[in-house]
Design a protein around this motif. Structure first.
Motif, PDB file in Angstrom:
ATOM      1  N   ASN A  16     104.076  64.584  49.375  1.00  0.00           N
ATOM      2  CA  ASN A  16     104.674  65.804  48.803  1.00  0.00           C
ATOM      3  C   ASN A  16     104.397  65.926  47.305  1.00  0.00           C
ATOM      4  O   ASN A  16     105.105  66.620  46.589  1.00  0.00           O
ATOM      5  N   TRP A  17     103.366  65.253  46.801  1.00  0.00           N
ATOM      6  CA  TRP A  17     103.042  65.233  45.373  1.00  0.00           C
ATOM      7  C   TRP A  17     102.946  66.644  44.791  1.00  0.00           C
ATOM      8  O   TRP A  17     103.511  66.939  43.742  1.00  0.00           O
ATOM      9  N   TYR A  18     102.253  67.533  45.460  1.00  0.00           N
ATOM     10  CA  TYR A  18     102.059  68.876  44.908  1.00  0.00           C
ATOM     11  C   TYR A  18     103.322  69.732  44.968  1.00  0.00           C
ATOM     12  O   TYR A  18     103.422  70.735  44.289  1.00  0.00           O
ATOM     13  N   ASP A  19     104.308  69.288  45.763  1.00  0.00           N
ATOM     14  CA  ASP A  19     105.585  70.004  45.779  1.00  0.00           C
ATOM     15  C   ASP A  19     106.355  69.776  44.473  1.00  0.00           C
ATOM     16  O   ASP A  19     107.193  70.589  44.095  1.00  0.00           O
ATOM     17  N   HIS A  20     106.052  68.674  43.793  1.00  0.00           N
ATOM     18  CA  HIS A  20     106.809  68.292  42.602  1.00  0.00           C
ATOM     19  C   HIS A  20     105.971  68.249  41.331  1.00  0.00           C
ATOM     20  O   HIS A  20     106.491  67.943  40.272  1.00  0.00           O
ATOM     21  N   ILE A  21     104.701  68.551  41.423  1.00  0.00           N
ATOM     22  CA  ILE A  21     103.819  68.370  40.262  1.00  0.00           C
ATOM     23  C   ILE A  21     104.250  69.209  39.055  1.00  0.00           C
ATOM     24  O   ILE A  21     104.159  68.749  37.918  1.00  0.00           O
ATOM     25  N   ASP A  22     104.757  70.417  39.301  1.00  0.00           N
ATOM     26  CA  ASP A  22     105.208  71.250  38.169  1.00  0.00           C
ATOM     27  C   ASP A  22     106.368  70.590  37.422  1.00  0.00           C
ATOM     28  O   ASP A  22     106.403  70.595  36.187  1.00  0.00           O
ATOM     29  N   GLN A  23     107.299  70.003  38.184  1.00  0.00           N
ATOM     30  CA  GLN A  23     108.431  69.323  37.552  1.00  0.00           C
ATOM     31  C   GLN A  23     107.964  68.085  36.790  1.00  0.00           C
ATOM     32  O   GLN A  23     108.448  67.810  35.694  1.00  0.00           O
ATOM     33  N   VAL A  24     107.027  67.350  37.379  1.00  0.00           N
ATOM     34  CA  VAL A  24     106.504  66.149  36.726  1.00  0.00           C
ATOM     35  C   VAL A  24     105.781  66.525  35.439  1.00  0.00           C
ATOM     36  O   VAL A  24     106.000  65.917  34.383  1.00  0.00           O
TER      37      VAL A  24
END
Length: 141
Positions: A16-24
């Motif tokens: 699910n990396w791309y689900d959270h990349i903006d937050q990271v």
């Protein structure tokens, strides 16, 4: 490692990396911005921790945990207008740390200015004496 290679590696480990990349990315940008502010105030760090200039002892540094817990000071990136006085003192300490006499004089001047601005009328004479002293007039020579 390029950003693309890093993202692919993360995707392998975290589906699910791309689900959270903006937050990271936002958290990383916030951290970089905070460190830019800290570096501006003379902070440094490594794998062993982070530290800033000690306002009570200009020849020493203080760990970030002691900065917050023991000294009760906000971190530079958390300063508010009411904390400006502390940071002005730190800048004075940093600027004159190699000349303790000038540093003490300049810190006293900042303190007198601060208290005078709070309405302490008796400090007018002290401020005038400090401002017109030889040490202050020639501090940047």
């Amino acid at each position: 490692m390029t950003d693309a290679a890093f993202n692919l590696l993360q995707l392998e480990q975290r589906p699910n990396w791309y689900d959270h990349i903006d937050q990271v990315e936002r958290a990383m940008a916030d951290e970089e911005e905070a460190w830019a502010v800290r570096r501006g105030y003379g902070w440094d760090g490594d794998d062993g921790g982070t530290w800033g200039p000690n306002p009570l002892n200009p020849d020493a540094d203080v760990l970030d945990v002691d900065w917050e817990d023991t000294m009760g000071l906000p971190f530079p990136e958390d300063f508010k207008a009411s904390d400006t006085y502390v940071y002005e003192l730190m800048e004075v300490i940093g600027k004159y740390k190699n000349d303790p006499a000038v540093m003490a004089h300049m810190v006293a001047l900042r303190a007198a200015d601060y208290l005078g601005n709070l309405g302490e009328p008796a400090l007018g004479v002290i401020r005038g004496q400090l401002r017109n002293s030889y040490i202050v007039e020639h501090a940047d020579d």
